[in-house]
Each structure stands twice: as structure tokens, then as C-alpha cells.
Design a protein around this motif. Structure first.
Motif, PDB file in Angstrom:
ATOM      1  N   GLN A 387      38.720  25.179  56.463  1.00 25.53           N
ATOM      2  CA  GLN A 387      40.140  25.214  56.134  1.00 25.53           C
ATOM      3  C   GLN A 387      41.005  25.460  57.370  1.00 25.53           C
ATOM      4  O   GLN A 387      42.044  24.811  57.548  1.00 25.53           O
ATOM      5  N   THR A 388      40.581  26.371  58.220  1.00 24.20           N
ATOM      6  CA  THR A 388      41.433  26.799  59.333  1.00 24.20           C
ATOM      7  C   THR A 388      41.142  26.086  60.646  1.00 24.20           C
ATOM      8  O   THR A 388      42.003  26.076  61.537  1.00 24.20           O
ATOM      9  N   THR A 389      39.931  25.501  60.786  1.00 24.14           N
ATOM     10  CA  THR A 389      39.564  24.977  62.102  1.00 24.14           C
ATOM     11  C   THR A 389      39.062  23.541  62.063  1.00 24.14           C
ATOM     12  O   THR A 389      39.693  22.623  62.602  1.00 24.14           O
ATOM     13  N   LEU A 390      37.913  23.327  61.436  1.00 20.23           N
ATOM     14  CA  LEU A 390      37.195  22.067  61.620  1.00 20.23           C
ATOM     15  C   LEU A 390      37.945  20.854  61.068  1.00 20.23           C
ATOM     16  O   LEU A 390      37.986  19.800  61.716  1.00 20.23           O
ATOM     17  N   THR A 391      38.511  20.972  59.874  1.00 19.65           N
ATOM     18  CA  THR A 391      39.197  19.814  59.287  1.00 19.65           C
ATOM     19  C   THR A 391      40.406  19.413  60.138  1.00 19.65           C
ATOM     20  O   THR A 391      40.652  18.217  60.367  1.00 19.65           O
ATOM     21  N   THR A 392      41.138  20.396  60.619  1.00 17.55           N
ATOM     22  CA  THR A 392      42.289  20.091  61.476  1.00 17.55           C
ATOM     23  C   THR A 392      41.850  19.428  62.776  1.00 17.55           C
ATOM     24  O   THR A 392      42.449  18.439  63.243  1.00 17.55           O
ATOM     25  N   LEU A 393      40.759  19.957  63.376  1.00 14.87           N
ATOM     26  CA  LEU A 393      40.258  19.365  64.616  1.00 14.87           C
ATOM     27  C   LEU A 393      39.771  17.935  64.386  1.00 14.87           C
ATOM     28  O   LEU A 393      40.002  17.045  65.226  1.00 14.87           O
ATOM     29  N   LEU A 398      40.535  12.141  65.173  1.00 15.47           N
ATOM     30  CA  LEU A 398      40.701  10.771  64.694  1.00 15.47           C
ATOM     31  C   LEU A 398      41.987  10.158  65.257  1.00 15.47           C
ATOM     32  O   LEU A 398      41.992   8.983  65.665  1.00 15.47           O
ATOM     33  N   ASN A 399      43.063  10.938  65.303  1.00 11.27           N
ATOM     34  CA  ASN A 399      44.323  10.416  65.831  1.00 11.27           C
ATOM     35  C   ASN A 399      44.193  10.069  67.318  1.00 11.27           C
ATOM     36  O   ASN A 399      44.689   9.029  67.784  1.00 11.27           O
ATOM     37  N   VAL A 400      43.507  10.935  68.069  1.00  9.35           N
ATOM     38  CA  VAL A 400      43.304  10.668  69.491  1.00  9.35           C
ATOM     39  C   VAL A 400      42.442   9.427  69.696  1.00  9.35           C
ATOM     40  O   VAL A 400      42.718   8.568  70.562  1.00  9.35           O
ATOM     41  N   ALA A 401      41.359   9.313  68.869  1.00  8.71           N
ATOM     42  CA  ALA A 401      40.470   8.148  68.995  1.00  8.71           C
ATOM     43  C   ALA A 401      41.212   6.861  68.664  1.00  8.71           C
ATOM     44  O   ALA A 401      40.986   5.814  69.311  1.00  8.71           O
ATOM     45  N   ARG A 402      42.118   6.920  67.694  1.00 13.32           N
ATOM     46  CA  ARG A 402      42.873   5.709  67.335  1.00 13.32           C
ATOM     47  C   ARG A 402      43.803   5.305  68.478  1.00 13.32           C
ATOM     48  O   ARG A 402      43.888   4.116  68.831  1.00 13.32           O
ATOM     49  N   PHE A 412      35.465   0.719  69.310  1.00 13.10           N
ATOM     50  CA  PHE A 412      35.774   0.950  67.888  1.00 13.10           C
ATOM     51  C   PHE A 412      34.762   1.898  67.255  1.00 13.10           C
ATOM     52  O   PHE A 412      35.079   2.624  66.298  1.00 13.10           O
ATOM     53  N   SER A 413      33.545   1.916  67.781  1.00 13.32           N
ATOM     54  CA  SER A 413      32.515   2.791  67.230  1.00 13.32           C
ATOM     55  C   SER A 413      32.911   4.259  67.330  1.00 13.32           C
ATOM     56  O   SER A 413      32.580   5.062  66.445  1.00 13.32           O
ATOM     57  N   GLU A 414      33.632   4.637  68.389  1.00 16.40           N
ATOM     58  CA  GLU A 414      34.086   6.016  68.507  1.00 16.40           C
ATOM     59  C   GLU A 414      35.140   6.330  67.452  1.00 16.40           C
ATOM     60  O   GLU A 414      35.203   7.455  66.929  1.00 16.40           O
ATOM     61  N   LEU A 415      35.957   5.357  67.133  1.00 13.97           N
ATOM     62  CA  LEU A 415      36.936   5.535  66.060  1.00 13.97           C
ATOM     63  C   LEU A 415      36.239   5.721  64.718  1.00 13.97           C
ATOM     64  O   LEU A 415      36.622   6.577  63.900  1.00 13.97           O
TER      65      LEU A 415
END
Length: 463
Positions: A387-393, A398-402, A412-415
Motif C-alpha cells: 500500500q505505501t511503497t511497492l505499488t507506487t514504485l 511503468l511511467n518512466v519505462a513508457r 518494449f520488453s522493459e515496458l
């Protein structure tokens, strides 16, 4: 002499023959309708449970399902009826045996000095040895308490079953929603890959996106097909038809319930219904030992006989035609001591076995409690972590990879890897949230009571 005149004297003697038994019963009377004695706590079966259930409107919430299950579940109604049946047994065992009436007609009249004996009528009452009726009453009362604890244990088990099925149904709904959202996300990423293809890049990214979409669509189909069996468990627990439609819960309340764990073991001894049942079982077995010792003493029978006598054939006989009355006393002889010693030994072995069962149950429940506490703490730790860490990270990753893929800095595999990680963490978050509530329900089932809320667990993080 007619029959009416013949029986009148014997009826007048019946109250005196039965007085001893009546006095014994009055001294420790039991009102089985109210379920009370001077020696046992009040047992009032709740009127909200009926033999066939009652008509009521189902509320689509956990509290509504629990209330409906308490009134409609067939297994719980069965245990309730068994409890009521056990209560009705108490006045049966605390009553004297039925009196015995006997009548004899002299085919050949017995000639006596005062006249021929024509008829003989009598009544007799058997009385168990002193204290035996009281012991039987105590045993039946303890057996009624055992039936009550079985009913309460079934209710606790049923509530856990409803909660576990409800939370699993919630998780299934969340898994379907998350999977569907990730399919839409992948379709959006597929559009990004197609734009790159139109700009002259290779088609590999589009194919990877389509493969991931196909995998998630297959997973979504599996999840949707799981709906009926998961819903069926909830329906059965609540007391509904197995194919009845219930809406998927949209959310569940997080319960930060905690307590000093060294106190929970004492709760087992005080409130767990299996332990309480076994305690009453030990008392019942001890009463069996006392009853077995009573078999070494005789039962007593008191009776009165009345003999109808005709007029003497010899005139002038004093007391001619006088009807004699005879008081009788008899007892059985407990002669076969070998059989009675074996019965006593059997009762003593059963008593010691019940003590061992109680100790074994406590040990097993303490072991189960330790495992349930581990599951609760593990689920709480994971819930807070996701809730506090992993999901946000994962979402930021994902946003950075995009952005990096759109800028041509990563493949694209990293995305796809970033999207998979986000999906995994989202599902793990909901799984931990569900396991947290199920493990809490399991702890309450083991303790036999609902934990007070909110409490702060020693060493537990604050939310």
C-alpha cells in the motif's frame, strides 16, 4: 363388592406412597421451559432461531450475510434443535419411575377366619438410592450445556465460513477489475508500439503487446469462470440456493485489530466453545463415576396392598369381612459386584480420557493460534508494504519505462516487464488485504469471540 368400592381404599393410599418422591422432586425442582435449576446457569435458547428459518430481507453486506446465515443456515438450526432437545431431557431424568399398579382376582377364594379373600389390589413406587436422581439431573444439565456449546461453536464456525467466502468473493472481483484494467493498459501500450512502427521501428513491440493481451484475456476468462464456484461457497454458508446471484463486494473494511498476544491464550481457555464443551464433558464423566458408585446400592420399593374380603360363613366371628391392608417394602440386591466394578472402571477411564481430550484440545488450539497470528502479521506487513511503497514504485517505474520507450532509450520488453510488475503488486496488495481479514476471522474463530476494536498490537506499525 363392585370394582369402584374395591378401588376406593387403594386410591386413598396413593398420596402417602408417592409423598417421598414428590418431596425429593420439590427440593430441587427444574423449570425446563425456562431452562433453570438451582445448580446450573440459566439456559435461554435465543428465540431468533427457528426450526425452519424465518422470512427476512437479505442485506447485501457482510453484516447482512452474517445475520441472514444466523437465522437461515440449516446446520445451525440443527444444532439449535439439538440444544432444545437436550434441555427437554432434564425433567425426564429427574422424575421417578412410573408407579406400578397390580390387581389380582382369586379364582379359588382363600378362606380365612374373617371371611374369603376375593380380590387384591396394590400400588408400588420404586425409589433410586439417595442422591441418584440429583446426579442424573446434574448430568442432563451438563449435557444440555454441551449441546449449547456445540451450537455456539457451530455459529462461530459458520460466521468464519461466511467471512472467508465473502472476502474471497471480494478478492475475485478485485482480480477481475485489475486484470481488465491491465488489459486496457496493454492496449494503450500497443497503440504506442504501433505508432513507433509507423515511424519506422520494428513490429516486435506490437507482437509482444498482443501476446501479453492474449495471456491476460485468458486469465480474465478463468477468473470470470471462477465466479460461480466462489459464489456458491458464499451462498451455501449464508443459507441461499447455490446459484443465487449476489453482487461482488466493492470494498472491505481494513481492521487494524491487535492485542498483546500473550493474553490470547487465556482467551482460548475462557471463550473457545470447544474447550468449554470439553470442560462440561469432564464434569459429565465425573458424574458418571459417581453414578457408577451408586450402582453398588439397592433401589428401594415401597407399596401398599389392599385385600377385599367377604363375610365369614361362621356367624358371630369378630371382624368378619374386614379388609386387610398391607404395607410392603422391597429392594433389589446388587449381588454381581464384578459387573458393577467393571462399570465403575469404565466410567473412571472415560473420565481420565475426557481430561486428556481437554488438554489436547488446548494444545492444538494454541498451535493453531500461533499459526493464525503469523498469517495475520504476515498479511498486515505485506498489506502495508504494497500500500505505501511497492505499488507506487511499480506505477512510477511503468511511467518512466513508457517515457523511455517513446524516446527510444529502452526496448518494449522493459515496458512489458514494468507492466507485469505493476499487475503483480496490485494483485498482491489485494491478496494481502484479503488474507489480513481472513486471518483475523480465523483468530476470532479460534478464540470463540470477536476481538474488541480498535486495539494496537505491540510492535505493530500504526496506519
Amino acid at each position: 363388592m363392585n370394582i369402584q368400592n374395591l378401588l376406593n381404599p387403594i386410591w386413598s393410599l396413593v398420596p402417602s406412597v408417592l409423598m417421598l418422591g414428590c418431596a425429593t422432586s420439590i427440593s430441587n425442582s427444574y423449570d425446563h421451559r425456562n431452562g433453570t435449576t438451582e445448580k446450573m446457569p440459566q439456559l435461554n435458547p435465543t428465540a431468533s432461531i427457528s426450526d425452519q428459518g424465518i422470512e427476512m430481507e437479505l442485506q447485501y453486506s457482510l453484516e447482512g450475510y452474517l445475520e441472514y446465515a444466523a437465522l437461515q443456515n440449516a446446520g445451525l438450526r440443527s444444532k439449535f434443535s439439538q440444544w432444545k432437545a437436550a434441555l427437554e431431557r432434564i425433567p425426564q431424568v429427574y422424575s421417578l419411575p412410573d408407579p406400578k399398579f397390580n390387581y389380582g382376582y382369586y379364582i379359588s377364594e382363600v378362606e380365612t377366619r374373617v371371611g374369603p379373600q376375593n380380590h387384591r389390589v396394590g400400588i408400588a413406587q420404586t425409589f433410586p438410592w439417595f442422591g441418584e436422581l440429583g446426579l442424573r439431573n446434574d448430568k442432563a444439565s451438563e449435557e444440555a450445556e454441551i449441546a449449547k456449546e456445540r451450537f455456539d461453536a457451530e455459529k462461530v464456525r459458520l460466521f468464519y465460513q461466511v467471512k472467508a467466502a465473502y472476502y474471497e468473493y471480494y478478492y475475485l472481483g478485485q482480480a477481475i477489475d485489475i486484470t481488465h484494467q491491465n488489459i486496457e493498459l496493454l492496449k494503450n501500450l500497443e497503440g504506442v508500439a504501433q505508432a513507433k512502427v509507423r515511424a519506422g521501428s520494428g513490429i516486435g513491440g506490437v507482437m509482444q503487446a498482443q501476446i501479453e493481451i492474449g495471456k491476460l484475456e485468458d486469465r480474465l476468462k478463468t477468473l470470470n469462470e471462477m465466479r460461480l464456484p466462489v459464489l456458491g461457497k458464499l451462498n451455501v454458508a449464508v443459507g441461499l440456493e447455490i446459484e443465487n446471484h449476489l453482487p461482488m463486494p466493492k470494498t472491505i473494511t481494513y481492521s487494524p485489530v491487535s492485542i498483546e498476544w500473550d493474553l490470547l491464550s487465556s482467551f482460548i481457555n475462557k471463550s473457545n466453545h470447544e474447550v468449554k464443551r470439553l470442560k462440561h464433558q469432564v464434569k459429565t464423566r465425573s458424574i458418571d463415576v459417581a453414578l457408577a458408585k451408586k450402582q453398588f446400592y439397592p433401589d428401594v420399593q415401597l407399596g401398599v396392598d389392599y385385600i377385599a374380603t367377604g363375610e365369614s360363613a361362621n356367624p358371630g366371628i369378630s371382624d368378619s369381612g374386614k379388609d386387610p391392608v398391607m404395607v410392603m417394602f422391597s429392594l433389589n440386591i446388587p449381588l454381581w459386584y464384578g459387573k458393577k466394578r467393571a462399570a465403575l472402571a469404565e466410567a473412571e477411564h472415560q473420565y481420565h480420557a475426557s481430561i486428556a481430550d481437554l488438554q489436547n484440545s488446548r494444545n492444538q488450539l494454541n498451535a493453531d493460534l500461533k499459526m493464525a497470528l503469523f498469517e495475520f502479521q504476515d498479511a498486515e506487513r505485506k498489506f502495508i508494504l504494497y500500500q505505501t511503497t511497492l505499488t507506487t514504485l511499480a506505477r512510477n517505474s511503468l511511467n518512466v519505462a513508457r517515457e523511455s520507450y517513446e524516446g527510444g532509450r529502452v526496448e518494449f520488453s522493459e515496458l512489458i516487464d514494468a507492466q507485469r510488475l505493476l499487475l503483480e503488486f496490485q494483485l498482491s496488495y489485494e491478496r494481502a488485504r484479503t488474507d489480513h481479514e481472513i486471518s483475523l476471522a480465523k483468530i476470532e474463530r479460534i478464540l470463540g469471540r470477536k476481538l474488541p476494536q480498535p486495539l494496537q498490537m505491540e510492535g505493530s506499525p500504526k496506519l
